[in-house]
Design a protein around this motif. Structure first.
Motif, mmCIF file in Angstrom:
data_model
loop_
_atom_site.group_PDB
_atom_site.id
_atom_site.type_symbol
_atom_site.label_atom_id
_atom_site.label_comp_id
_atom_site.label_asym_id
_atom_site.label_seq_id
_atom_site.Cartn_x
_atom_site.Cartn_y
_atom_site.Cartn_z
ATOM 1 N N GLU A 1 -28.402 11.509 -12.540
ATOM 2 C CA GLU A 1 -27.419 11.454 -13.627
ATOM 3 C C GLU A 1 -27.566 12.659 -14.549
ATOM 4 O O GLU A 1 -26.571 13.250 -14.989
ATOM 5 N N CYS A 2 -28.784 13.040 -14.835
ATOM 6 C CA CYS A 2 -29.030 14.210 -15.684
ATOM 7 C C CYS A 2 -28.570 15.491 -14.996
ATOM 8 O O CYS A 2 -27.978 16.382 -15.634
ATOM 9 N N LEU A 3 -28.847 15.607 -13.706
ATOM 10 C CA LEU A 3 -28.455 16.807 -12.962
ATOM 11 C C LEU A 3 -26.940 16.997 -12.986
ATOM 12 O O LEU A 3 -26.455 18.127 -13.091
ATOM 13 N N LYS A 4 -26.199 15.919 -12.902
ATOM 14 C CA LYS A 4 -24.737 16.015 -12.956
ATOM 15 C C LYS A 4 -24.285 16.665 -14.264
ATOM 16 O O LYS A 4 -23.398 17.530 -14.275
ATOM 17 N N THR A 5 -24.895 16.252 -15.360
ATOM 18 C CA THR A 5 -24.541 16.796 -16.673
ATOM 19 C C THR A 5 -24.918 18.269 -16.776
ATOM 20 O O THR A 5 -24.146 19.097 -17.278
ATOM 21 N N ILE A 6 -26.110 18.615 -16.309
ATOM 22 C CA ILE A 6 -26.582 20.005 -16.364
ATOM 23 C C ILE A 6 -25.683 20.910 -15.536
ATOM 24 O O ILE A 6 -25.267 21.985 -15.991
ATOM 25 N N ILE A 7 -25.374 20.493 -14.331
ATOM 26 C CA ILE A 7 -24.560 21.318 -13.428
ATOM 27 C C ILE A 7 -23.128 21.441 -13.953
ATOM 28 O O ILE A 7 -22.526 22.521 -13.883
ATOM 29 N N LYS A 8 -22.606 20.354 -14.493
ATOM 30 C CA LYS A 8 -21.235 20.362 -15.025
ATOM 31 C C LYS A 8 -21.061 21.365 -16.148
ATOM 32 O O LYS A 8 -19.965 21.891 -16.377
ATOM 33 N N SER A 9 -22.128 21.700 -16.852
ATOM 34 C CA SER A 9 -22.058 22.646 -17.971
ATOM 35 C C SER A 9 -21.731 24.069 -17.532
ATOM 36 O O SER A 9 -21.336 24.906 -18.348
ATOM 37 N N PHE B 1 -38.338 16.791 -26.244
ATOM 38 C CA PHE B 1 -38.804 16.033 -25.086
ATOM 39 C C PHE B 1 -38.442 14.564 -25.205
ATOM 40 O O PHE B 1 -38.245 14.034 -26.303
ATOM 41 N N ILE B 2 -38.328 13.942 -24.056
ATOM 42 C CA ILE B 2 -38.111 12.493 -23.975
ATOM 43 C C ILE B 2 -39.250 11.916 -23.153
ATOM 44 O O ILE B 2 -39.476 12.328 -22.015
ATOM 45 N N GLU B 3 -39.972 10.981 -23.743
ATOM 46 C CA GLU B 3 -41.103 10.402 -23.036
ATOM 47 C C GLU B 3 -40.633 9.430 -21.953
ATOM 48 O O GLU B 3 -39.514 8.913 -21.993
ATOM 49 N N ASN B 4 -41.520 9.202 -21.021
ATOM 50 C CA ASN B 4 -41.175 8.452 -19.826
ATOM 51 C C ASN B 4 -40.680 7.031 -20.125
ATOM 52 O O ASN B 4 -39.840 6.498 -19.398
ATOM 53 N N GLU B 5 -41.192 6.415 -21.195
ATOM 54 C CA GLU B 5 -40.782 5.061 -21.537
ATOM 55 C C GLU B 5 -39.276 4.952 -21.804
ATOM 56 O O GLU B 5 -38.678 3.891 -21.607
ATOM 57 N N ARG B 6 -38.674 6.065 -22.230
ATOM 58 C CA ARG B 6 -37.236 6.060 -22.530
ATOM 59 C C ARG B 6 -36.431 6.818 -21.475
ATOM 60 O O ARG B 6 -35.200 6.861 -21.566
ATOM 61 N N PHE B 7 -37.138 7.406 -20.524
ATOM 62 C CA PHE B 7 -36.425 8.200 -19.528
ATOM 63 C C PHE B 7 -36.047 7.318 -18.340
ATOM 64 O O PHE B 7 -36.677 7.333 -17.277
ATOM 65 N N ASN B 8 -34.988 6.535 -18.541
ATOM 66 C CA ASN B 8 -34.512 5.606 -17.519
ATOM 67 C C ASN B 8 -33.040 5.297 -17.771
ATOM 68 O O ASN B 8 -32.462 5.717 -18.783
ATOM 69 N N LEU B 9 -32.434 4.576 -16.848
ATOM 70 C CA LEU B 9 -30.995 4.307 -16.934
ATOM 71 C C LEU B 9 -30.624 3.444 -18.127
ATOM 72 O O LEU B 9 -29.488 3.500 -18.608
ATOM 73 N N TRP B 10 -31.555 2.646 -18.642
ATOM 74 C CA TRP B 10 -31.267 1.820 -19.815
ATOM 75 C C TRP B 10 -30.981 2.681 -21.047
ATOM 76 O O TRP B 10 -30.302 2.245 -21.963
ATOM 77 N N HIS B 11 -31.496 3.899 -21.047
ATOM 78 C CA HIS B 11 -31.296 4.815 -22.176
ATOM 79 C C HIS B 11 -30.433 6.015 -21.767
ATOM 80 O O HIS B 11 -30.518 7.084 -22.365
ATOM 81 N N LYS B 12 -29.604 5.812 -20.774
ATOM 82 C CA LYS B 12 -28.817 6.924 -20.215
ATOM 83 C C LYS B 12 -27.975 7.626 -21.268
ATOM 84 O O LYS B 12 -27.939 8.866 -21.325
#
Length: 322
Positions: A275-283, A215-226
């Motif tokens: 951004e995450c969805l793009k990676t998941i779908i691309k797989s 899991f990734i907590e919300n504090e890191r779930f943002n574009l700064w940690h893309k």
């Protein structure tokens, strides 16, 4: 009362157009209890509503998610589509919860998900409370068999790993899946993105650790940690055969999603999710997906319904380009 209910004509609507320009014009109604053959040799996506909020009621949340599927359809129908004519979009109607019979509702969803997958289509479930994930996953498992590893990717503020000793609810689906995986000797693979510390107690964190949840907590779930987030997702994708994607709208900030059972201004943004969805779908491993916890009774200017519709729209269009 029947648990499964196909839709009648007239549900889908939008801007009038002479050509096939809008999503509502692309959708065809289908009945999963009839032997209907969908278009072969081209992508087919089947929408299926889960019109139930019994799981939320049991979990002591604010009810109203049973009205989610119809509101998603209203907003999705208005959008212009850019899909090739050969791509099929079908609406198979709704799974309904009669009185408090949640377990029967989950079992009905399981059956319909398997039926859709057997015809080579991609199920897209419109929720509805998050307890649908148990039936959704079991339907996928029945289709793939136990020799394949199904990875669950959940965008959510909550682990939904509560023990179901007092019955199933919207907070128990992934605990149920984890426990059944142990019995079946299958691998439980669960990635949860956007977890909020103030929405999960210590016992839930312990359960997550015991079941090796990533899991990734919300504090890191943002574009700064893309870069870090995408790396974690790719590592997870490489460890599974298929992906079941579930998007809980209550993970988003209430600035985007006020119409949910458990809103919070501290949730995540749309940009990192896309951004995450793009990676998941691309797989090319995504086998089925759902969007859950829309509660129209608390929505503002249909913004949460529009978000849900836009997420489904995005996923279908990106999948169609593969």
């Amino acid at each position: 009362m029947k648990i499964y209910k196909p839709l009648k004509s007239g549900i889908w609507s939008g801007r009038e157009a002479s050509g096939n320009l809008y999503f509502y014009q692309k959708v065809q109604l289908t009945n999963l209890e009839e032997k209907e053959e969908w278009v072969k040799n081209s992508p087919v996506y089947v929408l299926l509503g889960y019109a139930s909020d019994e799981g939320v009621r049991r979990n002591k949340g604010r009810v109203g998610a049973q009205y989610g599927p119809i509101e998603i359809r209203k907003q999705l129908g208005k959008l212009p589509h850019h899909l090739h004519p050969s791509i099929g979009i079908y609406d198979a109607g709704d799974i309904l919860c009669y009185q408090t019979e949640l377990e029967k509702t989950q079992a009905a969803l399981e059956e319909k998900i398997t039926a859709i997958l057997k015809q080579g289509a991609v199920p897209v479930v419109l929720g509805g409370s998050h307890d649908l994930s148990y039936g959704h996953f079991k339907g996928i498992r029945k289709f793939t068999g136990n020799d394949k590893t199904i990875g669950i990717i959940n965008f959510d503020a909550h682990f939904d790993l509560r023990k179901n000793t007092r019955g199933n609810n919207s907070g128990t689906p992934f605990y149920q899946i984890a426990e059944e995986s142990k019995k079946d000797n299958t691998t439980f693979k669960y990635l949860c993105l956007g977890i909020r510390e103030n929405s999960n107690d210590a016992e839930l964190y312990e359960t997550a650790q015991e079941n090796e949840v990533v899991f990734i907590e919300n504090e890191r779930f943002n574009l700064w940690h893309k870069d870090y987030i995408i790396e974690e997702i790719e590592e997870f994708l490489n460890s599974v055969d298929f992906v079941y994607l579930t998007i809980d709208l209550d993970g988003f900030s209430s600035a985007y999603a006020p119409g949910v059972s458990s809103p919070s201004p501290m949730g995540f943004s749309t940009e990192i999710v896309l951004e995450c969805l793009k990676t998941i779908i691309k797989s090319k491993k995504l086998i089925s997906l759902d969007v859950v916890e829309l509660n129209p009774l608390f929505d503002v200017d249909q913004s949460t319904a529009k978000l849900a519709a836009s997420l489904i729209y995005f996923c279908i269009h990106k999948l169609a380009l593969l």
